[in-house]
Design a protein around this motif. Structure first.
Motif, mmCIF file in Angstrom:
data_model
loop_
_atom_site.group_PDB
_atom_site.id
_atom_site.type_symbol
_atom_site.label_atom_id
_atom_site.label_comp_id
_atom_site.label_asym_id
_atom_site.label_seq_id
_atom_site.Cartn_x
_atom_site.Cartn_y
_atom_site.Cartn_z
ATOM 1 N N LEU A 6 0.822 -1.215 0.000
ATOM 2 C CA LEU A 6 0.000 0.000 0.000
ATOM 3 C C LEU A 6 0.853 1.259 0.000
ATOM 4 C CD1 LEU A 6 -3.031 -0.757 2.359
ATOM 5 C CD2 LEU A 6 -3.064 -0.371 -0.106
ATOM 6 N N ALA A 7 1.915 1.275 0.804
ATOM 7 C CA ALA A 7 2.794 2.444 0.841
ATOM 8 C C ALA A 7 3.381 2.721 -0.538
ATOM 9 C CB ALA A 7 3.899 2.226 1.873
ATOM 10 N N TRP A 8 3.755 1.659 -1.240
ATOM 11 C CA TRP A 8 4.321 1.824 -2.584
ATOM 12 C C TRP A 8 3.265 2.298 -3.578
ATOM 13 C CZ3 TRP A 8 3.784 -2.441 -6.466
ATOM 14 C CH2 TRP A 8 4.360 -2.086 -7.702
ATOM 15 N N ARG A 9 2.095 1.679 -3.538
ATOM 16 C CA ARG A 9 1.060 2.016 -4.516
ATOM 17 C C ARG A 9 0.469 3.404 -4.271
ATOM 18 N NH1 ARG A 9 -0.168 -2.436 -7.543
ATOM 19 N NH2 ARG A 9 0.504 -4.460 -6.702
ATOM 20 N N LEU A 10 0.439 3.852 -3.017
ATOM 21 C CA LEU A 10 -0.055 5.191 -2.692
ATOM 22 C C LEU A 10 1.060 6.228 -2.697
ATOM 23 C CD1 LEU A 10 -2.462 4.286 0.273
ATOM 24 C CD2 LEU A 10 -3.104 4.813 -2.097
ATOM 25 N N ASP A 11 2.303 5.761 -2.837
ATOM 26 C CA ASP A 11 3.483 6.632 -2.789
ATOM 27 C C ASP A 11 3.456 7.507 -1.534
ATOM 28 O OD1 ASP A 11 5.886 7.740 -3.531
ATOM 29 O OD2 ASP A 11 4.992 9.248 -4.852
ATOM 30 N N SER A 12 3.345 6.846 -0.400
ATOM 31 C CA SER A 12 3.232 7.561 0.879
ATOM 32 C C SER A 12 3.991 6.809 1.967
ATOM 33 C CB SER A 12 1.761 7.702 1.283
ATOM 34 O OG SER A 12 1.647 8.245 2.582
ATOM 35 N N GLN A 13 4.770 7.568 2.728
ATOM 36 C CA GLN A 13 5.464 7.013 3.889
ATOM 37 C C GLN A 13 4.561 6.943 5.113
ATOM 38 O OE1 GLN A 13 8.506 5.854 4.186
ATOM 39 N NE2 GLN A 13 9.752 6.650 2.510
ATOM 40 N N ARG A 14 3.335 7.451 4.987
ATOM 41 C CA ARG A 14 2.436 7.520 6.142
ATOM 42 C C ARG A 14 1.352 6.436 6.084
ATOM 43 N NH1 ARG A 14 0.233 13.117 7.703
ATOM 44 N NH2 ARG A 14 -0.607 13.158 5.576
ATOM 45 N N VAL A 15 1.780 5.226 5.839
ATOM 46 C CA VAL A 15 0.893 4.061 5.912
ATOM 47 C C VAL A 15 1.383 3.220 7.083
ATOM 48 C CG1 VAL A 15 0.019 2.023 4.735
ATOM 49 C CG2 VAL A 15 0.471 4.108 3.433
ATOM 50 N N VAL A 16 0.556 3.099 8.114
ATOM 51 C CA VAL A 16 0.984 2.431 9.346
ATOM 52 C C VAL A 16 -0.040 1.375 9.743
ATOM 53 C CG1 VAL A 16 2.205 4.493 10.147
ATOM 54 C CG2 VAL A 16 -0.165 4.106 10.847
ATOM 55 N N LEU A 17 0.430 0.428 10.549
ATOM 56 C CA LEU A 17 -0.458 -0.593 11.088
ATOM 57 C C LEU A 17 -1.154 -0.075 12.338
ATOM 58 C CD1 LEU A 17 1.752 -3.799 10.771
ATOM 59 C CD2 LEU A 17 -0.424 -3.406 9.603
ATOM 60 N N ALA A 18 -2.362 -0.522 12.561
ATOM 61 C CA ALA A 18 -3.088 -0.193 13.784
ATOM 62 C C ALA A 18 -2.507 -1.004 14.944
ATOM 63 C CB ALA A 18 -4.575 -0.501 13.613
ATOM 64 N N PRO A 19 -2.471 -0.393 16.142
ATOM 65 C CA PRO A 19 -2.940 0.955 16.474
ATOM 66 C C PRO A 19 -1.879 2.004 16.144
ATOM 67 C CG PRO A 19 -2.187 -0.164 18.452
ATOM 68 C CD PRO A 19 -2.061 -1.161 17.339
ATOM 69 N N ALA A 20 -2.336 3.153 15.647
ATOM 70 C CA ALA A 20 -1.419 4.228 15.303
ATOM 71 C C ALA A 20 -0.912 4.914 16.565
ATOM 72 C CB ALA A 20 -2.123 5.245 14.400
ATOM 73 N N THR A 21 0.225 5.565 16.440
ATOM 74 C CA THR A 21 0.793 6.282 17.572
ATOM 75 C C THR A 21 -0.039 7.521 17.892
ATOM 76 O OG1 THR A 21 2.246 7.504 16.068
ATOM 77 C CG2 THR A 21 3.117 5.479 17.047
ATOM 78 N N ALA A 22 0.099 8.007 19.097
ATOM 79 C CA ALA A 22 -0.642 9.200 19.524
ATOM 80 C C ALA A 22 -0.255 10.394 18.652
ATOM 81 C CB ALA A 22 -0.353 9.492 20.988
ATOM 82 N N GLY A 23 -1.242 11.161 18.228
ATOM 83 C CA GLY A 23 -0.995 12.331 17.400
ATOM 84 C C GLY A 23 -1.064 12.063 15.909
ATOM 85 N N PHE A 24 -1.132 10.795 15.506
ATOM 86 C CA PHE A 24 -1.241 10.473 14.084
ATOM 87 C C PHE A 24 -2.698 10.602 13.658
ATOM 88 C CE2 PHE A 24 -1.673 7.600 10.450
ATOM 89 C CZ PHE A 24 -0.579 7.971 9.674
#
Length: 234
Positions: A97-115
């Motif tokens: 997904l990170a590659w196909r969306l060209d985004s470094q902001r693809v994370v697994l749940a649970p996300a860190t606070a403030g994301f």
């Protein structure tokens, strides 16, 4: 005679030892093939939380299962998963997904606070298996939740991938199915990248309301007038 027996005993011992080594050969270890995803370039791309990802109970093991013609499952004798299959699925989907969306902001749940994600992907995988004479099959369902908490997409997916029959080919086919799933997910996610920001309605402060009440002109209260006059009726 005793002298002749010693070489024969040694020969039999060696043959039995070789047979034991052949019987107890370790099974091959397999991991899902994540393909060749590139490195995303955008550090401020689309923010996505992937998960929770639920995987069917029968996949929560290191045993590599084989689907039979009658629909039953049996353990493979020549291989097993190298660790947790669920973890392999998580990492494969994140990278894809990170590659196909060209985004470094693809994370697994649970996300860190403030994301603050643009979209959260709720994913359920109910089937992922194959057999020597059965194609690799993936059954899954996803829901996409936007930043306002509204469901923007809900889809049930069924995918199949043929293979050559060997255990290695089956594992490769299962990896291809997850890559296809990530491709479909990316297509569904991209339209949600440019959502308008969430603006919370402003609430008037209590002090301001008190000040407004104080500035209003005060009207004197009417009080009854009492007199000693009597009224006569005829």
């Amino acid at each position: 005679m005793n002298v002749l027996r010693l070489p024969l005993i040694a020969l039999l011992t060696g043959v039995l030892g070789l047979a034991g080594c052949t019987t107890h050969q370790p099974a091959a270890l397999y991991q899902l093939d994540s393909g060749t995803p590139g490195q995303p370039a955008q550090s401020a791309g689309m923010a996505v939380v992937l998960g929770p990802i639920s995987v069917a109970d029968y996949l929560q093991r290191e045993t590599l299962l084989q689907r039979q013609a009658d629909g039953s499952l049996s353990a493979a004798t020549d291989g097993r998963w190298a660790g947790s299959l669920s973890s392999d699925i998580d990492q494969l989907l994140v990278r894809q997904l990170a590659w196909r969306l060209d985004s470094q902001r693809v994370v697994l749940a649970p996300a860190t606070a403030g994301f603050s994600p643009d979209v959260q992907v709720l994913l359920s995988i109910t089937r992922l298996d194959s057999g020597k004479n059965q194609p690799a099959v993936l059954d899954a369902q996803w829901r996409l939740i936007d930043r306002r908490g509204q469901v923007r997409d809900n889809r049930i997916v069924h995918l199949e991938q043929p293979h050559a029959g060997s255990t290695a080919d089956q594992v490769k086919a299962q990896g291809k199915l997850l890559q296809q799933l990530s491709e479909q997910l990316a297509v569904a996610l991209k339209p949600l990248a440019n959502q308008p920001p969430v603006v919370e309605p402003r609430k008037p402060s209590t002090k301001a309301e008190t000040r407004q009440d104080a500035d209003k002109p005060k009207i004197p209260m009417a009080s009854p007038i009492r007199t000693d006059m009597e009224v006569f009726r005829f």
